[in-house]
Design an enzyme around this catalytic site. Structure first.
Site, short mmCIF file in Angstrom:
data_model
loop_
_atom_site.label_atom_id
_atom_site.label_comp_id
_atom_site.label_asym_id
_atom_site.label_seq_id
_atom_site.Cartn_x
_atom_site.Cartn_y
_atom_site.Cartn_z
N ASN A 149 0.84 -1.19 0.00
CA ASN A 149 0.00 0.00 0.00
C ASN A 149 0.88 1.25 0.00
O ASN A 149 2.05 1.18 0.37
CB ASN A 149 -0.90 -0.01 1.24
CG ASN A 149 -2.05 -0.97 1.09
OD1 ASN A 149 -2.67 -1.03 0.03
ND2 ASN A 149 -2.34 -1.74 2.13
N CYS A 170 -4.74 -7.35 -3.84
CA CYS A 170 -5.27 -7.11 -2.51
C CYS A 170 -6.24 -8.25 -2.19
O CYS A 170 -6.63 -9.01 -3.07
CB CYS A 170 -5.97 -5.76 -2.47
SG CYS A 170 -6.53 -5.23 -0.83
N HIS A 171 -6.66 -8.36 -0.92
CA HIS A 171 -7.58 -9.43 -0.55
C HIS A 171 -8.92 -8.90 -0.03
O HIS A 171 -9.71 -9.65 0.53
CB HIS A 171 -6.95 -10.35 0.50
CG HIS A 171 -6.24 -9.62 1.60
ND1 HIS A 171 -4.95 -9.89 1.96
CD2 HIS A 171 -6.65 -8.60 2.40
CE1 HIS A 171 -4.58 -9.08 2.94
NE2 HIS A 171 -5.60 -8.29 3.22
N HIS A 201 -9.78 -0.76 -2.22
CA HIS A 201 -10.36 -0.38 -0.94
C HIS A 201 -11.67 0.39 -1.11
O HIS A 201 -12.26 0.79 -0.10
CB HIS A 201 -9.39 0.41 -0.07
CG HIS A 201 -8.28 -0.43 0.47
ND1 HIS A 201 -7.29 0.07 1.29
CD2 HIS A 201 -7.97 -1.74 0.31
CE1 HIS A 201 -6.44 -0.88 1.61
NE2 HIS A 201 -6.84 -2.00 1.00
N TYR A 258 -12.02 6.92 4.20
CA TYR A 258 -12.02 7.30 2.78
C TYR A 258 -13.20 8.21 2.44
O TYR A 258 -13.31 8.71 1.32
CB TYR A 258 -12.13 6.06 1.88
CG TYR A 258 -11.09 5.00 2.15
CD1 TYR A 258 -9.81 5.34 2.59
CD2 TYR A 258 -11.38 3.65 1.98
CE1 TYR A 258 -8.87 4.37 2.85
CE2 TYR A 258 -10.44 2.67 2.22
CZ TYR A 258 -9.18 3.03 2.66
OH TYR A 258 -8.25 2.07 2.92
#
Length: 488
Positions: A149, A170-171, A201, A258
């Protein structure tokens, strides 16, 4: 098959071990070479000893090398995997601590927001060094798999400026799907089919099918609100689901930073978060977790080494994308996953240059993305706010333009909801000065930033955040693990 995989930042011991064991679950890959590289000789030797023990216990011909000489590790590599954290926990602590002085309360701070943007400034010059080395000494056409990241910024820089064949991994999508399958009562995750798309994300489950039956908003809201655990841990995600009509992949704590709505008033933050685990919104939660994990590993290393002597269990191969991508590329066994790549028309209502995360299929011909996806308008609008910040942040990191960096931070959704322009300008000066040793591109800007800080009249606060917890000692962690084991 015989080829070489280089892992940069291999001192991320737990994650490197997971990638290693996942890859060795593929029968054709037993005779490959893993080249580990890291700045820390200490961490390298710890992870090499663990991987050597796995190889020995399973009587494999796999070769493991470790070196602090990155170019040596990259020589002839067909695949390069990055899991670096430039500046380590020392710089990360500043990513959380300094913004708190200006009222910005982050749970993770590694994607956007003030911490994520500065994290990108530290990482991007190093990512571009990786790309230069890959082009010069790796196998021609080598693929760069970025796990580090801030995912979108790192991948954006590697593609646009590094000119290397790069995919970001990413997971979050997998974890979100596991939650949805659970609340809907699926007997196994394979019963759930989905299209999940957006940016890292901030990906959105825009189509859900359970055993072929389409799942709508109302059914999903009811399922989450009825769940005894997620109804408390994911209050913010459920609220976004109600308003947007689709579920976000990202955890309650990540998603909260975010957006400009849920962490801007200190007295409101605790309404939306849950303190049962760091990932649900705790102030600086991931910093605390990472610090505890590092301390625990250092103390309990002999147990980790002993556990490495057990036979590999193929059934425990994880859903991390890396091993599945390599298997598809090398064996032509097709794999469907969600990958971070340049948009270029994949998502119709996001910019062409953005790094998006969306479904794709992998085979011997490469990663083939499903194109023509259109996000719901609210999802696209939320993604756009982050994309604009990411673009400015990448360009600032490459050029060393501190004014552009300040504009990027100013336009961050949460920062803009909390701080004034004067506060943002001073905060960025303070963060650049504090992290100067990891920010070579800003070397010329540091003296002036110090001068401005010495004359600034902007007031700051001594604030630990709305929901901060102290780092637990080894003794406290051990007692907690013992209690959980006894309860289970």
């Amino acid at each position: 098959m015989s080829f070489k995989i280089a892992i940069i930042g291999a001192g991320s011991v737990g994650f490197t071990k997971k990638l290693f064991t996942d890859i060795l679950c593929i029968p054709e890959f037993s005779d490959i070479e893993f080249a580990l590289t890291d700045l820390s000789e200490h961490n390298l030797q710890m992870i090499k000893a663990i991987l050597d023990r796995i190889v020995e216990a399973n009587k494999l011909p796999t070769r493991v090398t470790a070196t602090t000489d990155r170019r040596k590790a990259l020589e002839g590599a067909r695949y390069v995997i990055s899991c670096v954290r430039v500046g380590g926990l020392e710089a990360y602590a500043d990513d959380i601590r300094i913004p708190l002085k200006y009222g910005i309360d982050q749970c993770v701070g590694d994607t956007i927001c003030a911490g994520g943007i500065l994290y990108g400034q530290r990482n991007i010059p190093v990512i571009l060094d990786f790309c230069k080395d890959i082009l010069e000494v790796a196998e021609p056409g080598a693929k760069f798999l970025n796990y580090a990241n801030p995912m979108a910024m790192n991948t954006w820089a590697a593609i646009e400026y590094g000119k290397v064949d790069t995919v970001g991994l990413c997971h979050g999508v997998q974890h979100g799907a596991e939650q949805i399958a659970e609340v809907l009562g699926a007997k196994s995750h394979s019963e759930l089919d989905y299209v999940c798309s957006g940016i890292n994300h901030q990906t959105w489950f825009i189509d859900l099918r359970l055993n072929g039956r389409k799942i709508g908003k109302d059914e999903l809201v009811a399922a989450f609100e009825a769940h005894p655990v997620y109804s408390q841990q994911e209050k913010l995600r459920i609220d976004v689901l109600k308003r947007f009509g689709v579920y976000s992949t990202e955890s309650n704590g990540h998603l909260s930073e975010y957006l400009p709505w849920y962490r801007k008033r200190p007295d409101e933050i605790t309404r939306w978060i849950d303190m049962s685990d760091w990932i649900h919104g705790e102030t600086g939660g991931y910093l605390r977790y990472s610090t505890e994990t590092r301390n625990w590993f250092e103390t309990e290393y002999p147990q980790f080494l002993e556990a490495a002597s057990k036979p590999l269990d193929v059934s425990k191969r994880s859903n991390e994308h890396a091993s599945h991508i390599l298997e598809a590329l090398e064996t032509n066994r097709v794999y469907r996953g969600h990958f971070n790549v340049k948009n270029a028309g994949i998502i119709t209502n996001l910019p062409q240059d953005a790094i998006i995360e969306s479904p794709g299929f992998v085979d011997r011909f490469g990663i083939n993305m499903a194109s023509g996806i259109t996000l719901p308008e609210a999802c696209a609008a939320t993604c756009m706010a982050s994309i604009n910040v990411q673009r400015m942040s990448v360009h600032a990191a490459v050029t060393g333009d501190i004014d552009l960096l300040k504009l990027a931070v100013l336009h961050d959704p949460l920062v803009g909801a909390v701080s004034t322009p004067e506060e943002v300008w001073q905060m960025v000066d303070e963060m650049v000065v504090a992290q100067a040793r990891w920010l070579p591109q800003y070397a010329d800007a540091v003296p002036a930033a110090k001068e401005r800080l010495s004359k600034s009249m902007v007031k700051t606060r001594d604030w630990a955040g709305a929901a901060r917890r102290k780092v637990r000692s080894i003794e406290e962690l051990r007692a907690e693990k013992t209690a959980l084991k006894q309860a289970g």
